[in-house]
Design a protein around this motif. Structure first.
Motif, PDB file in Angstrom:
ATOM      1  N   ASP A 162     -15.227  25.152 -28.660  1.00 21.28           N
ATOM      2  CA  ASP A 162     -15.879  24.895 -27.371  1.00 21.28           C
ATOM      3  C   ASP A 162     -16.697  26.102 -26.911  1.00 21.28           C
ATOM      4  O   ASP A 162     -17.840  25.957 -26.450  1.00 21.28           O
ATOM      5  CB  ASP A 162     -14.835  24.565 -26.301  1.00 21.28           C
ATOM      6  N   TYR A 163     -16.119  27.297 -27.041  1.00 23.10           N
ATOM      7  CA  TYR A 163     -16.826  28.501 -26.599  1.00 23.10           C
ATOM      8  C   TYR A 163     -18.084  28.720 -27.436  1.00 23.10           C
ATOM      9  O   TYR A 163     -19.166  29.012 -26.890  1.00 23.10           O
ATOM     10  CB  TYR A 163     -15.912  29.730 -26.696  1.00 23.10           C
ATOM     11  N   ALA A 164     -17.956  28.585 -28.753  1.00 20.63           N
ATOM     12  CA  ALA A 164     -19.102  28.805 -29.636  1.00 20.63           C
ATOM     13  C   ALA A 164     -20.200  27.782 -29.379  1.00 20.63           C
ATOM     14  O   ALA A 164     -21.392  28.120 -29.374  1.00 20.63           O
ATOM     15  CB  ALA A 164     -18.654  28.754 -31.097  1.00 20.63           C
ATOM     16  N   VAL A 165     -19.816  26.537 -29.149  1.00 16.76           N
ATOM     17  CA  VAL A 165     -20.810  25.496 -28.854  1.00 16.76           C
ATOM     18  C   VAL A 165     -21.541  25.805 -27.556  1.00 16.76           C
ATOM     19  O   VAL A 165     -22.767  25.668 -27.462  1.00 16.76           O
ATOM     20  CB  VAL A 165     -20.126  24.115 -28.800  1.00 16.76           C
ATOM     21  N   ASP A 166     -20.811  26.243 -26.539  1.00 19.34           N
ATOM     22  CA  ASP A 166     -21.458  26.601 -25.267  1.00 19.34           C
ATOM     23  C   ASP A 166     -22.401  27.784 -25.450  1.00 19.34           C
ATOM     24  O   ASP A 166     -23.434  27.873 -24.778  1.00 19.34           O
ATOM     25  CB  ASP A 166     -20.397  26.952 -24.217  1.00 19.34           C
TER      26      ASP A 166
END
Length: 326
Positions: free
Chosen positions: A239-243
């Motif tokens: 989730d963090y990397a996608v954001d």
């Protein structure tokens, strides 16, 4: 456009960019069939790192190629056509990676030799500085050396993917500056989520994405959190990397060692060989292939759209291969 009727779409390809079999010629390569699933899978298997010389790696690959070819559930991934054929059959396509450039013994012409044997990805350095560049456990990383820069250029020319996992921050950033092809972090988590030296900074992730590359979030408990190799921990990093860089630059890659019991025994017997950030939680937990097979459902449960799920599960690493492999 797909010719398959609506509702009968084949599941997306799963691309496991790095796992580890025991580095022995007679290893049971059939363990890789644990990645088998509808839609097919690609698996990159490590064939050597710091302790290994050229002959060690070539002998290992020769033996494993024979064993893979003899297993009806597996197929050698010489080209993307082989990967796509495995997808149609629901089989596992297999290629190889090197976790350190040491087995080249300083000879850049061996990049081509290893590529011809099936090595499609290589790291310049593993944890500590070598002739190519710095490692993530070095107190000071001075970046790629002149030899390291020549190595990246040779990998570009041959069609081998450059991988910044285990490299130091400066070395990883230098790779992204030098490479004319996408650079990946095959098995690395996000340092902003869990502060561990093996995890990458936001700056590294953004530089990787700028090259068209992919960050493969890995299933090692001590890199995901306090020895937390759960699907929820993996999803926090995804989730963090996608954001941060978008779903088109994120993938999955467990770094699963099929001999993890032996590794943990060595860790217990010789803790002085590893820094505290590896040993403080006792035996390291790893996400097995069966855990990786649940990522698709976890992404669905979080509301990721179909295109993003397809990209994260394997489409992004497939795109990099299409841009780099010769």
């Amino acid at each position: 456009m797909s010719n398959e009727p609506s509702g009968l779409r084949r599941p997306p390809l799963l691309w496991e960019q790095h796992c580890c079999l025991p580095l022995e010629r007679h290893t049971d390569v059939g363990e890789l069939a644990r990645y088998r699933r509808p839609g097919g899978s690609f698996v990159s298997v490590n064939v050597g790192y710091v302790p290994h010389r050229t002959d060690d790696v070539t002998g290992l690959i020769t033996s494993w190629r024979e064993r893979i070819a003899a297993d009806g559930r597996l197929r050698l991934a010489v080209s993307l056509d082989d990967v796509e054929a495995a997808g149609r059959a629901g089989d596992v396509a297999v290629a190889f990676d090197l976790e350190d450039s040491g087995p080249l013994d300083g000879q850049l012409d061996l990049v081509r030799k290893f590529y011809d044997l099936g090595v499609r990805t290589m790291l310049p350095s593993y944890n500590n500085r070598n002739a190519a560049g710095g490692g993530c456990l070095d107190e000071v990383d001075e970046g790629l050396t002149a030899y390291g820069r020549a190595l990246i250029r040779e990998m570009n020319a041959v069609g081998m993917v450059a991988d910044g996992s285990h490299c130091g921050v400066r070395t990883g950033l230098d790779m992204c500056e030098v490479s004319e092809r996408p650079v990946i972090y095959s098995h690395s988590c996000m340092r902003s989520v869990w502060d561990h030296p093996r995890n990458i900074t936001d700056e590294q992730a953004k530089a990787c994405a700028t090259t068209g590359g992919v960050i493969g979030i890995t299933g090692v408990g001590i890199f995901l959190g306090p020895n937390d190799a759960t699907i929820d921990a993996l999803m926090r990093h995804i989730d963090y990397a996608v954001d941060l860089v978008g779903p088109e630059h994120v993938g999955v890659s467990t770094d699963y060692p099929f001999d993890h019991e032996d590794f943990n025994a060595m860790l217990a017997q010789s803790p002085e060989l590893f820094p505290d950030c590896y040993t403080r939680w006792g035996p390291i937990n790893f996400m097995p292939p069966e855990g990786l097979l649940t990522v698709e459902d976890a992404l669905l449960a979080r509301g990721y759209p179909h295109d993003a799920i397809t990209a994260i599960l394997g489409g992004n690493f497939h795109r990099v291969a299409a841009m780099v492999w010769q």
